[in-house]
Design a protein around this motif. Structure first.
Motif, PDB file in Angstrom:
ATOM      1  N   LEU A   1       1.024  -1.147   0.067  1.00  0.00           N
ATOM      2  CA  LEU A   1      -0.099   0.052  -0.103  1.00  0.00           C
ATOM      3  C   LEU A   1       0.828   1.217  -0.227  1.00  0.00           C
ATOM      4  N   GLY A   2       2.021   1.217   0.697  1.00  0.00           N
ATOM      5  CA  GLY A   2       2.855   2.282   0.617  1.00  0.00           C
ATOM      6  C   GLY A   2       3.533   2.515  -0.820  1.00  0.00           C
ATOM      7  N   LEU A   3       3.744   1.259  -1.567  1.00  0.00           N
ATOM      8  CA  LEU A   3       4.161   1.517  -2.746  1.00  0.00           C
ATOM      9  C   LEU A   3       3.181   2.168  -3.522  1.00  0.00           C
ATOM     10  N   LEU A   4       1.810   1.795  -3.444  1.00  0.00           N
ATOM     11  CA  LEU A   4       0.821   2.626  -4.296  1.00  0.00           C
ATOM     12  C   LEU A   4       0.766   3.988  -3.838  1.00  0.00           C
ATOM     13  N   VAL A   5       1.085   4.480  -2.662  1.00  0.00           N
ATOM     14  CA  VAL A   5       0.963   5.973  -2.153  1.00  0.00           C
ATOM     15  C   VAL A   5       2.074   6.662  -3.225  1.00  0.00           C
ATOM     16  N   ASP A   6       3.353   5.960  -3.126  1.00  0.00           N
ATOM     17  CA  ASP A   6       4.552   6.604  -3.790  1.00  0.00           C
ATOM     18  C   ASP A   6       4.257   6.572  -5.342  1.00  0.00           C
ATOM     19  N   LEU A   7       3.700   5.543  -5.795  1.00  0.00           N
ATOM     20  CA  LEU A   7       3.248   5.898  -7.214  1.00  0.00           C
ATOM     21  C   LEU A   7       2.293   7.038  -7.735  1.00  0.00           C
ATOM     22  N   VAL A   8       1.429   7.270  -6.549  1.00  0.00           N
ATOM     23  CA  VAL A   8       0.478   8.317  -6.721  1.00  0.00           C
ATOM     24  C   VAL A   8       1.261   9.456  -6.732  1.00  0.00           C
ATOM     25  N   VAL A   9       1.929   9.757  -5.641  1.00  0.00           N
ATOM     26  CA  VAL A   9       2.794  11.059  -5.598  1.00  0.00           C
ATOM     27  C   VAL A   9       3.458  11.168  -6.730  1.00  0.00           C
ATOM     28  N   ALA A  10       4.344  10.166  -7.305  1.00  0.00           N
ATOM     29  CA  ALA A  10       5.125  10.356  -8.415  1.00  0.00           C
ATOM     30  C   ALA A  10       4.296  10.367  -9.786  1.00  0.00           C
ATOM     31  N   GLY A  11       2.974  10.526  -9.676  1.00  0.00           N
ATOM     32  CA  GLY A  11       1.938  10.460 -10.977  1.00  0.00           C
ATOM     33  C   GLY A  11       1.968   9.338 -11.738  1.00  0.00           C
ATOM     34  N   ASP A  12       2.411   8.216 -11.336  1.00  0.00           N
ATOM     35  CA  ASP A  12       2.372   7.051 -12.166  1.00  0.00           C
ATOM     36  C   ASP A  12       1.189   6.154 -11.830  1.00  0.00           C
ATOM     37  N   THR A  13       0.335   5.942 -12.949  1.00  0.00           N
ATOM     38  CA  THR A  13      -1.175   5.308 -12.839  1.00  0.00           C
ATOM     39  C   THR A  13      -1.224   4.002 -13.142  1.00  0.00           C
ATOM     40  N   ASP A  14       0.059   3.355 -13.471  1.00  0.00           N
ATOM     41  CA  ASP A  14       0.081   1.985 -13.453  1.00  0.00           C
ATOM     42  C   ASP A  14       0.037   0.952 -12.202  1.00  0.00           C
ATOM     43  N   PHE A  15      -1.144   0.833 -11.748  1.00  0.00           N
ATOM     44  CA  PHE A  15      -1.096   0.013 -10.649  1.00  0.00           C
ATOM     45  C   PHE A  15      -1.277  -1.430 -10.611  1.00  0.00           C
ATOM     46  N   THR A  16      -1.095  -1.856 -11.834  1.00  0.00           N
ATOM     47  CA  THR A  16      -1.298  -3.649 -12.093  1.00  0.00           C
ATOM     48  C   THR A  16      -0.679  -4.464 -11.102  1.00  0.00           C
ATOM     49  N   VAL A  17       0.728  -4.210 -11.161  1.00  0.00           N
ATOM     50  CA  VAL A  17       1.653  -5.121 -10.499  1.00  0.00           C
ATOM     51  C   VAL A  17       1.143  -5.088  -8.871  1.00  0.00           C
ATOM     52  N   PRO A  18       1.349  -3.812  -8.361  1.00  0.00           N
ATOM     53  CA  PRO A  18       0.871  -3.958  -6.929  1.00  0.00           C
ATOM     54  C   PRO A  18      -0.326  -4.429  -6.412  1.00  0.00           C
ATOM     55  N   VAL A  19      -1.368  -4.051  -7.356  1.00  0.00           N
ATOM     56  CA  VAL A  19      -2.775  -4.585  -7.308  1.00  0.00           C
ATOM     57  C   VAL A  19      -2.797  -6.214  -7.222  1.00  0.00           C
ATOM     58  N   LEU A  20      -2.176  -6.639  -8.248  1.00  0.00           N
ATOM     59  CA  LEU A  20      -1.886  -8.093  -8.323  1.00  0.00           C
ATOM     60  C   LEU A  20      -1.429  -8.791  -7.055  1.00  0.00           C
ATOM     61  N   LEU A  21      -0.347  -8.203  -6.536  1.00  0.00           N
ATOM     62  CA  LEU A  21       0.497  -8.533  -5.515  1.00  0.00           C
ATOM     63  C   LEU A  21      -0.252  -8.428  -4.374  1.00  0.00           C
ATOM     64  N   LEU A  22      -0.941  -7.445  -4.092  1.00  0.00           N
ATOM     65  CA  LEU A  22      -2.049  -7.488  -3.085  1.00  0.00           C
ATOM     66  C   LEU A  22      -2.887  -8.642  -2.951  1.00  0.00           C
ATOM     67  N   ALA A  23      -3.535  -8.996  -4.066  1.00  0.00           N
ATOM     68  CA  ALA A  23      -4.468  -9.983  -4.250  1.00  0.00           C
ATOM     69  C   ALA A  23      -3.849 -11.363  -3.941  1.00  0.00           C
ATOM     70  N   CYS A  24      -2.536 -11.562  -4.389  1.00  0.00           N
ATOM     71  CA  CYS A  24      -1.874 -12.804  -4.163  1.00  0.00           C
ATOM     72  C   CYS A  24      -1.601 -12.734  -2.518  1.00  0.00           C
ATOM     73  N   VAL A  25      -1.200 -11.799  -1.908  1.00  0.00           N
ATOM     74  CA  VAL A  25      -0.913 -11.840  -0.403  1.00  0.00           C
ATOM     75  C   VAL A  25      -2.301 -12.037   0.381  1.00  0.00           C
ATOM     76  N   ALA A  26      -3.218 -11.668  -0.127  1.00  0.00           N
ATOM     77  CA  ALA A  26      -4.655 -11.668   0.483  1.00  0.00           C
ATOM     78  C   ALA A  26      -4.987 -13.331   0.507  1.00  0.00           C
ATOM     79  N   LEU A  27      -4.865 -13.948  -0.628  1.00  0.00           N
ATOM     80  CA  LEU A  27      -5.098 -15.368  -0.949  1.00  0.00           C
ATOM     81  C   LEU A  27      -4.269 -16.223  -0.294  1.00  0.00           C
ATOM     82  N   ALA A  28      -2.885 -16.054  -0.367  1.00  0.00           N
ATOM     83  CA  ALA A  28      -1.878 -17.054   0.238  1.00  0.00           C
ATOM     84  C   ALA A  28      -1.622 -16.724   1.985  1.00  0.00           C
TER      85      ALA A  28
END
Length: 579
Positions: free
Chosen positions: A51-78
């Protein structure tokens, strides 16, 4: 009942040692369970930095959240799957240990001398096997897994804060002294409080069982108000200790809330300073705040579980206290009884000092003789019968069976020699055949049928839906008082003791039932030495000899006809019975 008569409670050190003994055989499962639980907890802690990585991406103006979101889903399931597996393993570990505790407790409770149990009272034992076991079971199924998960979360989260920046860890640890002081303050007060609450519960149950069990006597002597007052005092004690525990818990949680406020404020302040100095990113500061916030539940759970742990520990100490009672000393192996004769020489007995129930009792019963004990309530008839059965040891004099003193008979030999049936018989839940085989496990169906036929129970057994396989007792087919007594007499026939003692068997049955049971008892004791504590004097009329007990002494002995001719105490009782 005085507190000194209660069954023992183990010390804290002994209780901890008992837990170690229980863990020793299952330590591989314990290690594997907590390893799996630790893995699931560690995986779940990856959520905050992602989630901290997502915040840094937003601050940097990067809108590609695919990898962090997929990782969050994997973390939740595992994390969810691994944690569930770990919790299941920890629960299995706890249930295995709890089963061992139950078995040890029941084994020891069944082996306790009956006079020990009578002095302690059934309420104390009942509260241990119900309330205490329930509390421990709840802790094993809910508190133990949650406590293990919470402890792992706390340790790994603090490690995560150190990895982000050691200063975040220092800020978070500002809450630790408050939490530690709160836990220490709580443990000092809650331990004795919960122990007192358990004792109060046991005393209340004992009073309830005593009052309800003796309801007829209470009514007969007009003791209702006195017993209600006793129950009221016991109940007030339970309510008082429960309210004290509630007030203590409320103060406990308010202090924990103060610790959370201090810790979170410190972490946010540290994040503000570090971001302003450029020493860390907003995303990292966010992750640190999320980490500390995620500690709220596990820290509160771990500390609040001290509440359950204290209560469970108090209950476990009561179970271990019974389990650790020394085994009854084995009687020296001596010659078996020569016959089924009974002799009481200068016997006296007192349940409490200076309160003698029996005194100077001399009585000889020949092998095969049927003797009826008669007398007013409280004369000492039941106590005398229990001395012969080995339930109590006389405080003076000797009781011998076939020439062998009762204390010199090993428990198995005593059970083979003498059997006692009281008016309070128990029907065990399960098939009727299993209930009968308690007296003779290897008995075949033909033997069961013969025993039932001998006591006149076969006609109604044949009408049961499944005959001998019919489930009786709690949750099954309900037997009448007369049928339950016939079942007990059938067990007596199967056990085949040389000496049979019937303590007012059939007293609770109606007139018709009493006649049925009198015939059944006569058939059951054929060929044995029999002692009948006679509630109905028609039982005395049919005996070979009548022994009249008054104020703890044998005042008359002889046949029914002889005693009537003497016009003494028995004649008075017979006239009163006739009226």
């Amino acid at each position: 009942m005085s507190g000194d008569e209660l069954l023992p409670v183990a010390s804290g050190r002994r209780t901890a040692a008992a837990v170690g003994e229980l863990l020793r055989p299952v330590w591989p499962l314990a290690v594997f369970a907590f390893a799996v639980l630790a893995s699931g907890t560690a995986i779940g802690l990856l959520t905050a930095p992602l989630l901290g990585l997502l915040v840094d991406l937003v601050v940097a103006g990067d809108t590609d959240f695919t990898v962090p979101v997929l990782l969050l889903a994997c973390v939740a399931l595992a994390g969810g799957a691994t944690t569930a597996w770990g919790l299941a393993l920890v629960s299995r570990l706890g249930e295995t240990m709890l089963a061992e505790v139950r078995e040890r407790f029941v084994e020891k409770a069944l082996a306790l001398p009956l006079d020990h149990l009578e002095r302690a009272g059934s309420g104390d034992l009942t509260s241990r096997v119900t309330n205490d076991v329930t509390m421990i079971a709840r802790s094993v199924r809910e508190a133990l897994p949650e406590l293990g998960r919470s402890a792992l979360t706390i340790v790994l989260t603090l490690g995560g804060l150190a990895v982000l920046d050691w200063r975040f860890l220092l800020a978070a640890l500002l809450a630790a002294p408050i939490q530690f002081a709160t836990a220490r303050w709580y443990v000092r007060r809650s331990g004795p409080l919960y122990a007192r609450q358990r004792r109060a519960d046991g005393a209340l149950q004992q009073q309830l069982l005593g009052t309800l069990g003796g309801a007829r006597t209470v009514r007969a002597f007009g003791l209702g108000d006195d017993h209600v007052g006793r129950i009221d005092r016991r109940s007030r004690e339970v309510v008082g200790t429960t309210l004290s525990a509630t007030r203590l818990a409320t103060r406990f949680f308010s202090r924990l809330n103060a610790a959370e406020f201090v810790g979170l404020s410190a972490v946010l302040g540290a994040g503000f300073v570090l971001v302003a100095e450029g020493a860390t990113t907003i995303g990292t500061a966010t992750a640190a705040a999320l980490y500390f916030h995620s500690l709220f539940n596990p820290v509160n759970a771990a500390l609040s579980l001290v509440d359950d742990a204290q209560s469970a520990a108090a209950g476990l100490a009561r179970l271990v206290g019974v389990s650790d009672l020394p085994d009854a000393p084995e009687a020296a192996k001596g010659p078996p009884p020569a016959d089924s004769s009974v002799k009481l020489a200068d016997v006296g007995h007192a349940y409490a000092p200076e309160h003698h129930v029996l005194a100077d009792v001399h009585l000889e019963i020949a092998a095969g003789e049927h003797v009826a004990l008669v007398g007013a309530s409280g004369a000492g008839k039941t106590t005398l019968a229990k001395l012969v059965a080995g339930v109590h040891v006389p405080t003076r004099g000797t009781v011998t069976l076939g020439g062998v003193a009762v204390p010199d008979l090993p428990p198995r030999a005593l059970r083979r020699t003498v059997a006692l049936i009281s008016q309070e018989v128990h029907v065990f839940a399960g098939p009727l055949s299993d209930d009968l085989r308690l007296a003779k496990p290897d008995a075949g169906d033909d033997e069961l049928v013969a025993a039932l036929d001998r006591v006149g129970a076969l006609p109604w057994v044949r009408t049961l839906p499944d005959g001998l396989s019919t489930v009786v007792g709690e949750g099954g087919h309900r037997l009448t008082v007369t049928q339950a007594q016939q079942l007990a007499l059938a067990r007596l026939v199967l056990a085949d003791p040389a000496i049979a003692i019937l303590d007012e068997a059939g007293a609770d049955a109606g007139s018709a039932g009493a006649r049925v049971l009198q015939r059944a008892a006569a058939r059951a004791v054929e060929g044995r030495t029999a002692i009948v504590v006679a509630h109905r004097l028609t039982q005395a009329e049919a005996a070979d000899r009548v022994v009249v007990v008054e104020a703890g002494r044998v005042v008359e002995t002889g046949t029914h006809a002889e005693l009537l001719a003497r016009q003494g105490r028995y004649a008075e009782l017979w006239k009163a019975w006739g009226r």
